[in-house]
Design a protein around this motif. Structure first.
Motif, PDB file in Angstrom:
ATOM      1  N   VAL B 239      50.641  31.314  34.156  1.00 18.78           N
ATOM      2  CA  VAL B 239      51.259  30.604  34.974  1.00 18.78           C
ATOM      3  C   VAL B 239      51.592  28.934  34.396  1.00 18.78           C
ATOM      4  O   VAL B 239      52.690  28.377  34.751  1.00 18.78           O
ATOM      5  CB  VAL B 239      50.245  30.177  36.172  1.00 18.78           C
ATOM      6  N   ILE B 277      51.436  36.374  39.838  1.00 17.24           N
ATOM      7  CA  ILE B 277      50.870  36.709  38.348  1.00 17.24           C
ATOM      8  C   ILE B 277      51.079  38.248  37.954  1.00 17.24           C
ATOM      9  O   ILE B 277      51.114  38.290  36.795  1.00 17.24           O
ATOM     10  CB  ILE B 277      49.412  36.310  38.586  1.00 17.24           C
ATOM     11  N   ALA B 347      41.195  27.308  37.674  1.00 12.91           N
ATOM     12  CA  ALA B 347      42.912  27.409  37.212  1.00 12.91           C
ATOM     13  C   ALA B 347      43.592  26.124  37.730  1.00 12.91           C
ATOM     14  O   ALA B 347      44.427  25.534  37.037  1.00 12.91           O
ATOM     15  CB  ALA B 347      43.462  28.848  37.930  1.00 12.91           C
ATOM     16  N   LEU B 351      45.745  23.533  35.486  1.00 11.79           N
ATOM     17  CA  LEU B 351      47.364  23.383  35.663  1.00 11.79           C
ATOM     18  C   LEU B 351      47.795  22.042  36.016  1.00 11.79           C
ATOM     19  O   LEU B 351      48.739  21.392  35.547  1.00 11.79           O
ATOM     20  CB  LEU B 351      47.754  24.484  36.678  1.00 11.79           C
TER      21      LEU B 351
HETATM   22  C1  HEM Z   1      46.364  31.007  37.523  1.00 12.24           C
HETATM   23  C2  HEM Z   1      45.502  31.426  36.987  1.00 12.24           C
HETATM   24  C3  HEM Z   1      44.818  32.881  37.911  1.00 12.24           C
HETATM   25  C4  HEM Z   1      45.327  33.658  38.587  1.00 12.24           C
HETATM   26  C5  HEM Z   1      47.051  33.829  38.954  1.00 12.24           C
HETATM   27  C6  HEM Z   1      44.352  34.745  38.838  1.00 12.24           C
HETATM   28  C7  HEM Z   1      44.574  35.603  39.810  1.00 12.24           C
HETATM   29  C8  HEM Z   1      43.346  36.491  40.436  1.00 12.24           C
HETATM   30  C9  HEM Z   1      43.779  37.640  41.245  1.00 12.24           C
HETATM   31  C10 HEM Z   1      45.257  38.031  41.790  1.00 12.24           C
HETATM   32  C11 HEM Z   1      42.709  38.178  41.398  1.00 12.24           C
HETATM   33  C12 HEM Z   1      42.399  39.628  42.245  1.00 12.24           C
HETATM   34  C13 HEM Z   1      42.323  40.771  41.333  1.00 12.24           C
HETATM   35  C14 HEM Z   1      42.427  41.847  42.537  1.00 12.24           C
HETATM   36  O1  HEM Z   1      42.217  41.800  43.768  1.00 12.24           O
HETATM   37  O2  HEM Z   1      42.686  42.849  42.017  1.00 12.24           O
HETATM   38  C15 HEM Z   1      41.589  37.469  40.801  1.00 12.24           C
HETATM   39  C16 HEM Z   1      40.214  37.583  40.716  1.00 12.24           C
HETATM   40  C17 HEM Z   1      39.428  37.309  39.879  1.00 12.24           C
HETATM   41  N1  HEM Z   1      39.584  36.117  38.980  1.00 12.24           N
HETATM   42 FE1  HEM Z   1      41.405  35.110  38.880  1.00 12.24          FE
HETATM   43  N2  HEM Z   1      43.235  34.295  38.504  1.00 12.24           N
HETATM   44  C18 HEM Z   1      43.422  33.148  37.449  1.00 12.24           C
HETATM   45  C19 HEM Z   1      42.566  32.291  36.945  1.00 12.24           C
HETATM   46  C20 HEM Z   1      41.323  32.587  36.761  1.00 12.24           C
HETATM   47  C21 HEM Z   1      40.145  31.970  36.019  1.00 12.24           C
HETATM   48  C22 HEM Z   1      40.216  30.639  35.454  1.00 12.24           C
HETATM   49  C23 HEM Z   1      39.065  32.696  35.988  1.00 12.24           C
HETATM   50  C24 HEM Z   1      37.537  32.509  35.607  1.00 12.24           C
HETATM   51  C25 HEM Z   1      37.459  31.766  34.443  1.00 12.24           C
HETATM   52  C26 HEM Z   1      39.265  33.660  37.083  1.00 12.24           C
HETATM   53  C27 HEM Z   1      38.254  34.605  37.340  1.00 12.24           C
HETATM   54  C28 HEM Z   1      38.433  35.702  38.431  1.00 12.24           C
HETATM   55  C29 HEM Z   1      37.412  36.699  38.641  1.00 12.24           C
HETATM   56  C30 HEM Z   1      35.946  36.544  38.560  1.00 12.24           C
HETATM   57  C31 HEM Z   1      38.119  37.460  39.741  1.00 12.24           C
HETATM   58  C32 HEM Z   1      37.502  38.523  40.474  1.00 12.24           C
HETATM   59  C33 HEM Z   1      36.932  38.369  41.787  1.00 12.24           C
HETATM   60  C34 HEM Z   1      36.331  39.354  42.583  1.00 12.24           C
HETATM   61  O3  HEM Z   1      36.768  40.420  42.404  1.00 12.24           O
HETATM   62  O4  HEM Z   1      35.518  39.088  43.504  1.00 12.24           O
HETATM   63  N3  HEM Z   1      40.501  33.769  37.101  1.00 12.24           N
HETATM   64  N4  HEM Z   1      42.348  36.329  39.904  1.00 12.24           N
END
Ligand code: HEM
Ligand code: HEM
Ligand code: SF4
Lengths: 65, 393
Positions: B239, B277, B347, B351
């Motif tokens: 991003v 994303i 995030a 950003l």
């Molecule tokens: C711009 C940056 C980010 C975007 C666009 C993003 C996007 C997403 C998306 C779309 C999901 C859902 C996946 C699904 O439903 O299949 C997700 C889940 C997750 N993301 Fe991010 N993410 C970002 C940054 C981060 C960061 C920095 C971390 C942690 C260090 C993180 C940790 C997680 C975790 C732990 C989940 C799982 C949540 C769950 O299933 O309950 N993400 N993210």
């Protein structure tokens, strides 16, 4: 307005805290929502509605009084 | 009309726009029947309201092994590897999510703001020292998220460079082979695995130490650590890199931010909405469910196109325009429902700090190559991205 939160549904993402930090907080250990103000003043209505709209788990219910 | 597989091809010369067919499909039917490449008869959701409804409904499962894939010929997926909480359902999901969520609260993330500033200043100093020109990916988009995750997990400072190198080789470089990527990930898991017993014996102020206080095994904690790396590194870097690319190819928008850095918060939301994303999320119905008048049968896979939903004119007026002044809250780039991104506040922090820093430090920032010469990840990638972003100032 009256606000009700459902701790069981809450997934601790904190969208509500980002939108209305004077009305919502999160527990330190598991991130679950803490309702600071169940009857927020009228001026906070827009922020509280935004929080309910953003809540990913439909854990916030706003009742007009 | 039945759609034949998820369209992936982007419009010629507009690498940040979704495949144009998606807008036509959405106008016809925001929930369309779709034939999957393996012959499965499932659905494609392109409307914003409909996407939110499916994502918020726990009668749909996120388990990989239930889903049919909407593009490619990869066959079916195995169940989620240990630690991947995005592809498990309640009650297992709830247990892990609650264990992690305390480390990602709005308040905890605010505590990291100062570190994010320091790290960013250091990276921008180095960039200024070696350029112009410079590659924004290696100078900022790659290292900032990596260093912040090291901070969060508690990777000791002396090991961070090697950690970064492996993370970069694993996912961000253009010329890595799948074998290289596999080795780099294996090295990272080994590294995190080695850290867990050390933190268990002598806990410090970080996420791995916190997790050792609960009843998780070392293997479970290692799995969660590796998943957090995978979830937070490439996504935030993508991003940031594509966001700067978007701003530099919309110079009037960049000028708005330069004139009023107070717009950065809203600009980050708008960039998230505008860019998305990846091509889709997948859910599979556990029972018959009616959504917006459409009956989805138990066992059918639903592909949710966030790029289409984020550009639904019914929710975001003039959706194809990048407009840093619009209210983009509610976009689905972090998805919706119980799996909504746990790292979203981290995030956003990275950003915002990165954009503010770039604007202040390099007000004359511009692309150093033609936009068409910026190498983008191919359209089959399940996380969008670009490999290099040559900039000058
Ligand atoms: C711009 C940056 C980010 C975007 C666009 C993003 C996007 C997403 C998306 C779309 C999901 C859902 C996946 C699904 O439903 O299949 C997700 C889940 C997750 N993301 Fe991010 N993410 C970002 C940054 C981060 C960061 C920095 C971390 C942690 C260090 C993180 C940790 C997680 C975790 C732990 C989940 C799982 C949540 C769950 O299933 O309950 N993400 N993210
Ligand atoms: C300055 C620090 C480091 C640099 C420059 C570095 C660089 C490399 C390189 C170039 C490789 C070969 C990759 C390949 O085979 O394609 C490698 C492999 C490996 N690294 Fe590192 N590394 C560093 C630190 C670390 C640390 C801190 C760990 C873990 C504690 C680590 C664990 C490994 C492992 C396990 C492999 C073997 C992967 C295999 O089986 O091929 N490295 N490293
Ligand atoms: S926005 Fe909803 S799910 Fe997130 S912390 Fe608040 S109440 Fe819980």
């Amino acid at each position: 307005m009256k606000v009700i939160v459902d701790e069981e549904r809450c997934v601790g993402g904190g969208q509500c805290v980002a939108a209305a930090p004077d009305v919502f907080d999160q527990r330190d250990d598991d991130g679950v929502v803490v309702l600071l103000d169940p009857a927020p003043p009228h001026e906070r209505a827009a922020a509280v509605r935004e929080a309910a709209m953003l809540c990913p788990a439909a854990a916030i219910v706003v009742v007009d009084t | 009309m039945t759609v034949n597989g998820l369209p992936l091809a982007r419009p010629e010369g507009r690498p940040l726009d979704p495949p144009p067919e998606l807008a036509e499909i959405r106008a016809r039917a925001p929930i369309s029947p779709m034939t999957y490449p393996d012959g499965h008869e499932g659905w494609l959701v392109t409307g914003y309201a409909q996407a939110r409804a499916v994502l918020a409904d726990n009668r749909f499962s996120a388990r990989y092994e239930l889903a049919h894939l909407p593009y490619g010929d990869f066959g079916r997926l195995p169940p989620a590897p240990a630690g991947d909480i995005s592809a498990i359902d309640p009650p297992e999901h709830t247990r892990y999510r609650r264990l992690l969520a305390g480390a990602f609260t709005v308040r905890r993330m605010a505590l990291l703001a100062e570190r994010a500033e320091e790290i960013t200043v250091g990276l921008l100093d180095a960039m200024a020292g070696q350029g112009p020109p410079a590659d924004l990916v290696t100078a900022l988009a790659q290292p900032l998220p990596g260093l912040m995750i090291c901070e969060l997990l508690g990777v000791p400072a002396a090991e961070r460079e090697g950690f970064q190198r492996h993370a970069a080789a694993g996912i961000l470089d253009a010329d890595v082979t799948p074998e290289d990527a596999y080795r780099a990930w294996a090295a990272l898991s080994e590294h995190i695995g080695a850290l867990v017993p050390i933190k268990r014996a002598a806990p410090t102020e970080d996420l791995i130490s916190d997790l050792t206080a609960g009843d998780l095994t070392d293997e479970e904690i290692t799995g969660l650590g590796v998943f957090l790396l995978g979830a937070g590194l490439d996504t935030t870097g993508s991003v940031l890199a594509r966001g700067v690319f978007a701003l530099l190819t919309h110079p009037e928008q960049f000028a708005l931010l330069r004139a009023d850095p107070g717009l950065v918060e809203g600009a980050v939301e708008e960039l998230l909405r505008y860019l998305s994303i990846g091509p889709c999320g997948l859910r599979t119905a556990l029972e018959d469910v009616e959504v917006d008048g459409v009956l989805i049968r138990a066992g059918q896979t639903v592909t949710i196109s966030q790029p289409a939903a984020n550009r639904d004119p019914a929710r975001f007026p003039d959706p194809d325009a990048l407009d840093v002044r619009r209210d983009a809250a509610g976009h689905l780039t972090f998805t919706h429902g119980i799996h909504q991104c746990l790292g979203q506040h981290l995030a956003r922090l990275e950003l915002r700090v990165a954009l503010r820093g770039l604007i202040a430090r390099f007000p004359t920032l511009r692309l150093a190559v033609e936009p068409g010469d910026v190498p983008m990840r191919d359209e089959y990638a399940n996380v969008y991205g670009l490999y290099r972003l040559p900039v000058a100032w």
